[in-house]
Scaffold this motif. Sequence first.
Motif, mmCIF file in Angstrom:
data_model
loop_
_atom_site.group_PDB
_atom_site.id
_atom_site.type_symbol
_atom_site.label_atom_id
_atom_site.label_comp_id
_atom_site.label_asym_id
_atom_site.label_seq_id
_atom_site.Cartn_x
_atom_site.Cartn_y
_atom_site.Cartn_z
ATOM 1 N N ILE A 215 9.186 -13.007 57.280
ATOM 2 C CA ILE A 215 10.058 -11.940 56.780
ATOM 3 C C ILE A 215 9.323 -11.208 55.659
ATOM 4 O O ILE A 215 8.862 -11.835 54.699
ATOM 5 C CB ILE A 215 11.391 -12.508 56.253
ATOM 6 C CG1 ILE A 215 12.124 -13.264 57.363
ATOM 7 C CG2 ILE A 215 12.273 -11.396 55.693
ATOM 8 C CD1 ILE A 215 13.327 -14.044 56.870
ATOM 9 N N ILE A 216 9.202 -9.887 55.771
ATOM 10 C CA ILE A 216 8.634 -9.068 54.706
ATOM 11 C C ILE A 216 9.774 -8.600 53.816
ATOM 12 O O ILE A 216 10.768 -8.054 54.297
ATOM 13 C CB ILE A 216 7.867 -7.860 55.277
ATOM 14 C CG1 ILE A 216 6.716 -8.340 56.154
ATOM 15 C CG2 ILE A 216 7.345 -6.973 54.158
ATOM 16 C CD1 ILE A 216 5.974 -7.216 56.845
ATOM 17 N N CYS A 217 9.632 -8.811 52.519
ATOM 18 C CA CYS A 217 10.693 -8.461 51.566
ATOM 19 C C CYS A 217 10.509 -7.027 51.071
ATOM 20 O O CYS A 217 9.588 -6.745 50.301
ATOM 21 C CB CYS A 217 10.682 -9.429 50.384
ATOM 22 S SG CYS A 217 10.964 -11.137 50.854
ATOM 23 N N GLY A 218 11.368 -6.150 51.514
ATOM 24 C CA GLY A 218 11.380 -4.786 51.017
ATOM 25 C C GLY A 218 10.454 -3.851 51.773
ATOM 26 O O GLY A 218 9.457 -4.277 52.372
ATOM 27 N N ARG A 219 10.796 -2.558 51.716
ATOM 28 C CA ARG A 219 10.018 -1.530 52.411
ATOM 29 C C ARG A 219 9.171 -0.694 51.455
ATOM 30 O O ARG A 219 8.301 0.043 51.893
ATOM 31 C CB ARG A 219 10.953 -0.612 53.206
ATOM 32 C CG ARG A 219 11.758 -1.367 54.263
ATOM 33 C CD ARG A 219 12.692 -0.437 55.011
ATOM 34 N NE ARG A 219 13.539 -1.186 55.926
ATOM 35 C CZ ARG A 219 13.213 -1.468 57.187
ATOM 36 N NH1 ARG A 219 12.063 -1.014 57.671
ATOM 37 N NH2 ARG A 219 14.026 -2.160 57.963
ATOM 38 N N TYR A 220 9.481 -0.767 50.178
ATOM 39 C CA TYR A 220 8.767 0.077 49.207
ATOM 40 C C TYR A 220 7.265 -0.189 49.238
ATOM 41 O O TYR A 220 6.452 0.734 49.288
ATOM 42 C CB TYR A 220 9.324 -0.149 47.810
ATOM 43 C CG TYR A 220 8.523 0.528 46.722
ATOM 44 C CD1 TYR A 220 8.759 1.856 46.396
ATOM 45 C CD2 TYR A 220 7.513 -0.152 46.050
ATOM 46 C CE1 TYR A 220 8.010 2.487 45.413
ATOM 47 C CE2 TYR A 220 6.760 0.473 45.071
ATOM 48 C CZ TYR A 220 7.015 1.787 44.752
ATOM 49 O OH TYR A 220 6.267 2.406 43.790
ATOM 50 N N THR A 504 7.820 -10.074 63.227
ATOM 51 C CA THR A 504 8.108 -10.096 61.794
ATOM 52 C C THR A 504 9.306 -9.225 61.482
ATOM 53 O O THR A 504 9.381 -8.079 61.937
ATOM 54 C CB THR A 504 6.889 -9.616 60.988
ATOM 55 O OG1 THR A 504 5.772 -10.448 61.304
ATOM 56 C CG2 THR A 504 7.157 -9.686 59.497
ATOM 57 N N VAL A 505 10.236 -9.772 60.700
ATOM 58 C CA VAL A 505 11.420 -9.026 60.273
ATOM 59 C C VAL A 505 11.132 -8.373 58.927
ATOM 60 O O VAL A 505 10.493 -8.972 58.059
ATOM 61 C CB VAL A 505 12.642 -9.969 60.166
ATOM 62 C CG1 VAL A 505 13.850 -9.229 59.607
ATOM 63 C CG2 VAL A 505 12.964 -10.566 61.527
#
Length: 912
Positions: A215-220, A504-505
């Motif tokens: 899981i990738i945390c955040g889009r920034y 990957t989410v």
Amino acid sequence: MIEEAIEDELRNSYLTYAMSVIVSRALPDVRDGLKPSQRRILVAMNDLSLTPGAARVKCAKIAGDTSGNYHPHGEAIIYPTLVRMAQEWNMRHVLIDKQGNFGSIAGLPAAAMRYTEARLAPPAAMMLDDLKLDTVDYIPTYDERRTEPVVLPSKFPNLLVNGAQGIAVGMATSIPPHNLREICAGLIRMIEDPEISISELCEIVPGPDFPTGGIICGRYSIRQAYNTGRSTIVVRARVDVEEGKKARLIVREIPFQQARDRVVERIADLVRNDKIKGISGIRDESDLKEPVRIVIELKQGHDPHIVLNQLYQFSSLQETHSIILLALVDGKPRELTLKEMMQEFLRHRVIVIRRRTQFLLASARKRKHVVEGLLLALADIDHIIQIIRNSRTQAEAKEKLMGVECPASMMERALGDRGYTDFQLERGISDTYRLTSVQTDAILRMTLGQLAGLEQERLAEEHSALLDEISEYRDILGDPVRIYGIIRADLEEISRRYGTDRKTVIDDEELGNYNMEDLITEETMVVTISTQGYIKRIPATTYRAQKRGGKGIAGMRAEEEDPVEHLFVASTHAYLLFFTNQGKVYWQKVWEIPQMSRESRGRAVVNLLNLSPDEKIRDCVVVRNFDLPGHFLMMGTKKGIVKKTELEAYSRPKRGGIIAIKLREDDELVDVVITKPNDQIVLSTSTGMAIRFSESDARPMGRNTSGVKGISLRKGDEVVGMVVADPTATLLTACEFGYGKRTTFGPGDEMAGKELPMSDEGSEEDGLIEEEVPVEEPEAEDLGSANRYRTQRRGGKGVIDIKATRRNGKVVGIAAVHDSDEVLMMTTRGKIQRIAVKDVSVIGRNTQGVRIMSLDEGDSLTAIVRVPSQDIDPSEIEAASAPIAPVSELPIDESLPESTSESDVSDASEGE
């Protein structure tokens, strides 16, 4: 002996070594995404014909051939590289099809290369396609006994799909893997729209897609990497929480490049050291079907979510990955954005396809030339055989055959109408032709079996097919659209055959405080809105300044039924306040408006703002800072009503908009300006009248009010613009037929310092405040007052600003300008012209002006706006970019004065 300073020698030697490491070892090429060692392994396997359908061979054989033929750094370096390209937990799509023990996600090493076998995987085979068709350049190998390709043709977008890791001297690259379907879709979208922005690409490629999931945390951080080429992202393991009397956590995916056994060991160390106290046991239940299954038992009474957060904080279940989009571009290291990486891949594919087509065209022409000679020989085979039989040697036979003159009629009969026409285009028109050396060699190599009738028909069919191929290759080389069509078809086929679902989410939860605006470069933008509500922004530098009276350049593809309605200039970091026909206001950052090319139509504004079905934008204003004491928004309507409200009142808009002004049914908003104490306002009308009054004449009101009278209008007249008077500036007035002029504001001190009686005693809740204000008739003016705008009381009729006649048309807009400024003008058909203000003459008010833009037949000027000088502070840009109100399509009043001749128009005040 050569004497040299030691620092010079060290510097030169170190730079040579550093560049060797950067170019020849550590960094991938942006075109095929491979380092030299990886590329050489694939080329060596291709030499061994280890295609996806061939039998696998020992990795020792592959490593030996690579070391001996291409890579002079030993098998101990080559084999680990080969192993990595075969590990599905390190590569999103493996390039090597393995057999044997190649290690595991648990962290176990691979077996020795004498035990393992391998062959090329399908993606690698696609990277090697067309290698022998002169599609890439070759260079000598390290021992100069053979050559190797500088880069692979690479139909497969390997760099973005599989990523790359490398540490050079003074720089490093860290490109994460991505999803193949998303990358192919993004490349296809770029083919369709080369002007696509990175923000739009991010909608197609939302972020990395690791082979191990997570899981990738955040889009920034992802957007930052794609916009700047550098960032760091946080990747977490995927953990299922099973609550109950004794809760437990089940880890099913771990972060990229983490070994499963090391994760378990790290968690166990945390428990032993009492770093995490809620865990009672940990088991590794992984197997072949489920490579990662780590079960963490929790003690009774402990909240599993708290324990999980502790694991994320202290263990390798959460890792930070650097993104450095660094690759070799034309042999030089360069940091790239996501769009630039895709552009480089497409540029490479265009070159490959052109070179492949040129090679195939040359081969087809060469074969056609041989077949033409064989067909000619068969057309007169008895004479050919006689010449050969009467010759003592092949050399003599060749010489005699080359001397034979073939009549044009025989050539036409042998080649057919189509073939003969093509032959004449190549050899010219003549009565006789001779065989070439290549053709005679082919004739001498003919066998008796080729004299059979079916063989002759086969040659004729081959000749016809070659003509078709040559025509096809010529069409491809002459049409870039066809080349991009081939690239698109290849990408669609790759996506269909090998594309997989995302693993990957990407979580919207940001770990930390980020401001997306930090990624946006501050620059001046030109924003346009069409009548049907299409909006776009373009850098102001796109429009170079022209001389007064020019025709301008295309600003957008404006259809007759959708002319441009608004044009204004603003900084990317400023806010745009959108005022609508329903009296509401919305706001948006300028950088959030899509940036497009000059000719594009733009994006529908309803996709940016939450407008109701019948709601349309009537005006816009640029604001940099809402917290400015004493600053107000002054609004002017078509019917001459003005209203002043504190700027801070508009700083908290809602998604559905907030009330800006209460409008009558037959009235609409024209212009909005920002005012401060002691400012003076100038209202201008379509028939050429203007009034100047102090901003203090209009008392502050709330948002949900209508305002007070600003100017008394004659029948058929309406307000078209409003500006803040600047004694150091001039008022530029533009008319619909391309005429305009400048007039000095003047001090306007007739009423300065006087207490103006106010009669608007109504409350804000009363809506429009109807007042009785004495109306001033225009007075006879002396020569001095004719060159400026004197201050009057609000509500008067004003003074003549410009003679609006049939020659110059009605007034469409005004702007307060300085000599160092430039102005942008736009027509209803979308043409934009940028001129220097100093090119427009300063003349009196009671004149018709001079031509400032040449218009095509049926076109008319619709908007004019000031472009601030380059040395202006960006924070002041909102004061320098007053918007232009929509233009009413009213016919010119027949009562206006007749047009005067060009010679009657004065460029100086003496003409008044």
